[in-house]
Design an enzyme around this catalytic site. Structure first.
Site, PDB file in Angstrom:
ATOM      1  NE  ARG A  66       2.284  -3.971  12.234  1.00  0.00           N
ATOM      2  CZ  ARG A  66       2.132  -4.083  10.925  1.00  0.00           C
ATOM      3  NH1 ARG A  66       1.644  -3.065  10.227  1.00  0.00           N
ATOM      4  NH2 ARG A  66       2.444  -5.190  10.288  1.00  0.00           N
TER       5      ARG A  66
ATOM      6  CB  SER B 183      -0.975   0.006   1.176  1.00  0.00           C
ATOM      7  OG  SER B 183      -0.306  -0.223   2.391  1.00  0.00           O
TER       8      SER B 183
ATOM      9  CG  HIS C 237       5.914  -9.094   7.825  1.00  0.00           C
ATOM     10  ND1 HIS C 237       6.884  -8.280   7.305  1.00  0.00           N
ATOM     11  CD2 HIS C 237       4.787  -8.330   7.921  1.00  0.00           C
ATOM     12  CE1 HIS C 237       6.374  -7.082   7.112  1.00  0.00           C
ATOM     13  NE2 HIS C 237       5.107  -7.077   7.469  1.00  0.00           N
TER      14      HIS C 237
ATOM     15  CG  ASP D 268      -3.434  -8.075   8.814  1.00  0.00           C
ATOM     16  OD1 ASP D 268      -3.985  -6.999   9.077  1.00  0.00           O
ATOM     17  OD2 ASP D 268      -2.581  -8.204   7.914  1.00  0.00           O
TER      18      ASP D 268
ATOM     19  CG  HIS E 181      -0.860  -5.254   2.050  1.00  0.00           C
ATOM     20  ND1 HIS E 181      -0.285  -5.089   3.275  1.00  0.00           N
ATOM     21  CD2 HIS E 181      -0.806  -4.010   1.468  1.00  0.00           C
ATOM     22  CE1 HIS E 181       0.109  -3.833   3.423  1.00  0.00           C
ATOM     23  NE2 HIS E 181      -0.216  -3.144   2.333  1.00  0.00           N
TER      24      HIS E 181
HETATM   25  N1  CMX Z   1       1.029 -19.763   5.566  1.00  0.00           N
HETATM   26  C1  CMX Z   1       1.404 -20.638   4.616  1.00  0.00           C
HETATM   27  N2  CMX Z   1       2.456 -20.449   3.808  1.00  0.00           N
HETATM   28  C2  CMX Z   1       3.187 -19.340   4.006  1.00  0.00           C
HETATM   29  C3  CMX Z   1       2.889 -18.392   5.006  1.00  0.00           C
HETATM   30  C4  CMX Z   1       1.732 -18.634   5.799  1.00  0.00           C
HETATM   31  N3  CMX Z   1       1.325 -17.772   6.736  1.00  0.00           N
HETATM   32  N4  CMX Z   1       3.795 -17.406   4.956  1.00  0.00           N
HETATM   33  C5  CMX Z   1       4.652 -17.716   3.959  1.00  0.00           C
HETATM   34  N5  CMX Z   1       4.283 -18.874   3.376  1.00  0.00           N
HETATM   35  C6  CMX Z   1       4.890 -19.549   2.233  1.00  0.00           C
HETATM   36  C7  CMX Z   1       4.843 -18.621   1.009  1.00  0.00           C
HETATM   37  O1  CMX Z   1       3.561 -18.688   0.380  1.00  0.00           O
HETATM   38  C8  CMX Z   1       5.971 -19.199   0.184  1.00  0.00           C
HETATM   39  O2  CMX Z   1       5.520 -20.389  -0.414  1.00  0.00           O
HETATM   40  P1  CMX Z   1       6.010 -20.848  -1.897  1.00  0.00           P
HETATM   41  O3  CMX Z   1       7.495 -20.936  -1.807  1.00  0.00           O
HETATM   42  O4  CMX Z   1       5.305 -22.141  -2.085  1.00  0.00           O
HETATM   43  O5  CMX Z   1       5.546 -19.769  -2.831  1.00  0.00           O
HETATM   44  C9  CMX Z   1       6.999 -19.567   1.259  1.00  0.00           C
HETATM   45  O6  CMX Z   1       6.269 -19.747   2.482  1.00  0.00           O
HETATM   46  C10 CMX Z   1       8.073 -18.522   1.496  1.00  0.00           C
HETATM   47  O7  CMX Z   1       7.419 -17.293   1.791  1.00  0.00           O
HETATM   48  P2  CMX Z   1       8.120 -16.202   2.705  1.00  0.00           P
HETATM   49  O8  CMX Z   1       9.375 -15.777   2.025  1.00  0.00           O
HETATM   50  O9  CMX Z   1       8.217 -16.689   4.104  1.00  0.00           O
HETATM   51  O10 CMX Z   1       7.027 -15.034   2.719  1.00  0.00           O
HETATM   52  P3  CMX Z   1       6.791 -13.889   1.626  1.00  0.00           P
HETATM   53  O11 CMX Z   1       7.707 -12.767   1.945  1.00  0.00           O
HETATM   54  O12 CMX Z   1       6.802 -14.421   0.243  1.00  0.00           O
HETATM   55  O13 CMX Z   1       5.296 -13.483   1.952  1.00  0.00           O
HETATM   56  C11 CMX Z   1       3.452 -12.934   3.329  1.00  0.00           C
HETATM   57  C12 CMX Z   1       4.962 -12.733   3.106  1.00  0.00           C
HETATM   58  C13 CMX Z   1       3.002 -11.987   4.440  1.00  0.00           C
HETATM   59  C14 CMX Z   1       2.701 -12.536   2.046  1.00  0.00           C
HETATM   60  C15 CMX Z   1       3.191 -14.411   3.712  1.00  0.00           C
HETATM   61  O14 CMX Z   1       3.831 -14.693   4.933  1.00  0.00           O
HETATM   62  C16 CMX Z   1       1.725 -14.748   3.808  1.00  0.00           C
HETATM   63  O15 CMX Z   1       1.120 -15.071   2.775  1.00  0.00           O
HETATM   64  N6  CMX Z   1       1.130 -14.692   5.035  1.00  0.00           N
HETATM   65  C17 CMX Z   1      -0.311 -14.917   5.203  1.00  0.00           C
HETATM   66  C18 CMX Z   1      -1.093 -13.695   4.758  1.00  0.00           C
HETATM   67  C19 CMX Z   1      -0.929 -12.562   5.724  1.00  0.00           C
HETATM   68  O16 CMX Z   1      -1.067 -12.721   6.933  1.00  0.00           O
HETATM   69  N7  CMX Z   1      -0.666 -11.355   5.198  1.00  0.00           N
HETATM   70  C20 CMX Z   1      -0.613 -10.129   6.017  1.00  0.00           C
HETATM   71  C21 CMX Z   1       0.789  -9.539   6.141  1.00  0.00           C
HETATM   72  C22 CMX Z   1       0.758  -8.248   6.939  1.00  0.00           C
HETATM   73  C23 CMX Z   1       0.107  -7.134   6.146  1.00  0.00           C
HETATM   74  O17 CMX Z   1       0.634  -6.737   5.109  1.00  0.00           O
HETATM   75  O18 CMX Z   1      -1.010  -6.712   6.518  1.00  0.00           O
END
Ligand code: CMX
Length: 441
Positions: free
Chosen positions: A327, A241, A318, A376, A271
């Site tokens: 947070r 964002s 994250h 979140d 996000h």
């Molecule tokens: N559940 C399951 N799998 C997850 C995960 C979770 N909570 N967090 C990361 N992973 C997976 C990724 O999808 C990725 O999988 P692939 O290799 O198969 O594509 C792998 O683990 C590596 O990811 P990462 O490097 O640890 O995390 P990223 O930096 O790519 O992504 C985030 C970060 C937040 C998008 C991810 O942790 C996620 O999807 N979390 C759940 C959604 C969420 O809570 N988002 C809110 C974030 C805060 C905000 O912005 O508001």
């Protein structure tokens, strides 16, 4: 000019001159080399922009102009009788780089109340949308339709000098921030409360007035709203964002358009939409088990099934953080302080159980870099506790708060004269050729 604007001008002028000199004298200094993985995987930890308002540390969490969330909960001015900071204060801190006095915060509250009149056509546009439209879509439509009011766009089309851009960005940003609570409340009351709207109360501070217009006048939910609006404001510049607002603003799209683009990014489930996803996910768990508190073993099984189904566990992980999000901890503290002493809340208790059960499972996958909860994971259950059960609305609240950080940054972007953002890209073929050339050396 109001006094905040004059004081900002006195700061921004010398800061812009300093940055200009820095680029001239040190512009060729190398800040780092980036890997193929970083280029393919979301530019993680590349330094590619300047954001003055906040800085995120993987272990320490977010700091706003150097101050952590626990420090700000203590140091920022509070409403009379309140215990949580007023978001007006963190806005002042982000914009001015120093802690506000009570008087500074009071002045911003009054200024935003004065600017809070939303043009009628915005409500007319919202009224034309099907009620089923997601609240974030409605929010984005409302922000975009308010662009008719942009003083930046009007000044640009008249041919304003570029040194004045920040002044119009400031006016648009202040007007937009002032009006967002009314817009958010209108969307909420239209969609969930039969269109019965509640007039603003200009005597209330910005966050309390939002709670009031939504229909929640309990002093504790007003405190929660102040905390919520404070902790969601900013998370340095690279999150979707903030980055989208900064990027679109760099084309000199006005603050309304730039912020609307930030909100389209916040509406993504990885996000800001994760706050609604967390609640849906917890409610589904409860439904599958027929209500009540699950056992730790049942939560464990549910998390494992989520992963096995190829889905993410919402509220965990994250892109930058590698520890529990402060947070999350602030909201956990709110639960322990305001709610638990009067009786445990089942959904809040599930969040505490998740915090115990989820990290080792996520860690054991070997690929999730951060097994800890983010902001979140906790926000929805607190809102639900106070009766705001409409979870597809939660991201709008995140968006109202996020305006404070990304718009303070946008004013600085224009004050420092940042140019249009235009990073380079490569083809896969080009990357292969580069790798081959490096390996041949
Ligand atoms: N559940 C399951 N799998 C997850 C995960 C979770 N909570 N967090 C990361 N992973 C997976 C990724 O999808 C990725 O999988 P692939 O290799 O198969 O594509 C792998 O683990 C590596 O990811 P990462 O490097 O640890 O995390 P990223 O930096 O790519 O992504 C985030 C970060 C937040 C998008 C991810 O942790 C996620 O999807 N979390 C759940 C959604 C969420 O809570 N988002 C809110 C974030 C805060 C905000 O912005 O508001």
């Amino acid at each position: 000019m109001d006094s905040l604007k004059e004081r900002f001008a006195a700061k921004a002028g010398p800061a812009a001159a300093e940055v200009k000199a820095l680029i001239k004298e040190k512009g060729d200094v190398k800040l780092g080399e980036y890997t193929v993985a970083q280029v393919y995987q979301g530019m993680k930890s590349m330094i590619g922009m300047v954001t003055e308002t906040s800085k995120l540390d993987a272990n320490d969490g977010i700091r706003f102009r150097g101050y952590s969330i626990p420090e700000l909960r203590e140091k920022l001015p509070k409403a009379a009788g309140g215990t949580e900071p007023l978001p007006e204060g963190i806005f002042y801190l982000m914009l001015m780089g120093e802690l506000p006095t009570e008087e500074d915060v009071h002045q911003i509250s009054n200024d935003w109340a004065r600017r809070a009149i939303v043009p009628k056509h915005v409500f007319d546009v919202l009224d034309k949308l099907p009620l089923s439209t997601h609240p974030m879509t409605q929010f984005i439509v409302a922000i975009t339709s308010m662009q008719t009011e942009s003083l930046f766009a009007a000044a640009y089309s008249k041919g304003v000098n570029k040194k004045e851009y920040w002044s119009y960005a400031y006016e648009d940003s202040m007007n937009l921030i002032a009006r967002l609570p009314r817009v958010a409340a209108y969307i909420y009351r239209r969609k969930y409360k039969n269109g019965v709207h509640i007039e603003p109360d200009p005597k209330l501070d910005w966050a309390a007035n939002l709670a009031h217009m939504l229909g929640y006048d309990d002093p504790n939910i007003m405190s929660l709203m102040r905390l919520y609006m404070t902790i969601h404001v900013d998370h340095e510049g690279g999150n979707v964002s903030a980055h989208a607002t900064h990027l679109v603003g760099s084309a000199l799209s006005d603050p309304y358009l730039a912020f609307a683009s930030g909100m389209t990014g916040l509406a993504g489930p990885l996000h800001g939409l994760a706050n609604q996803e967390v609640l849906s996910w917890i409610l589904k768990l409860r439904q599958e088990l027929g209500g009540g508190l699950p056992t730790e073993a049942q939560i464990e099984e549910y998390i494992k099934k989520t992963l096995a189904d190829g889905k993410v566990v919402p509220g965990y992980g994250h892109a930058v953080l590698r520890k529990t999000d402060p947070r999350f901890s602030a909201q956990q503290d709110f639960y322990n302080h305001y709610i638990r002493p009067t009786g445990k809340d089942d959904l809040c208790e599930i969040v505490q159980m998740m915090y115990k059960v989820a990290p080792p499972i996520l860690e054991s996958t070997g690929k999730i870099k951060n097994p800890w909860p983010n902001v979140d994971a906790h926000s929805g259950v607190l809102l639900t506790h106070y009766g705001m059960v409409e979870h597809d609305f939660y991201t709008v609240l995140f968006g109202v708060s996020r305006a404070l950080g990304v718009l303070a940054s946008l004013v600085w972007d224009r004050a420092l004269g940042h140019p249009i953002e235009r990073p380079g890209s490569m083809t896969t073929e080009g990357i292969k050729i580069k790798i081959a050339a490096i390996e041949a050396k």
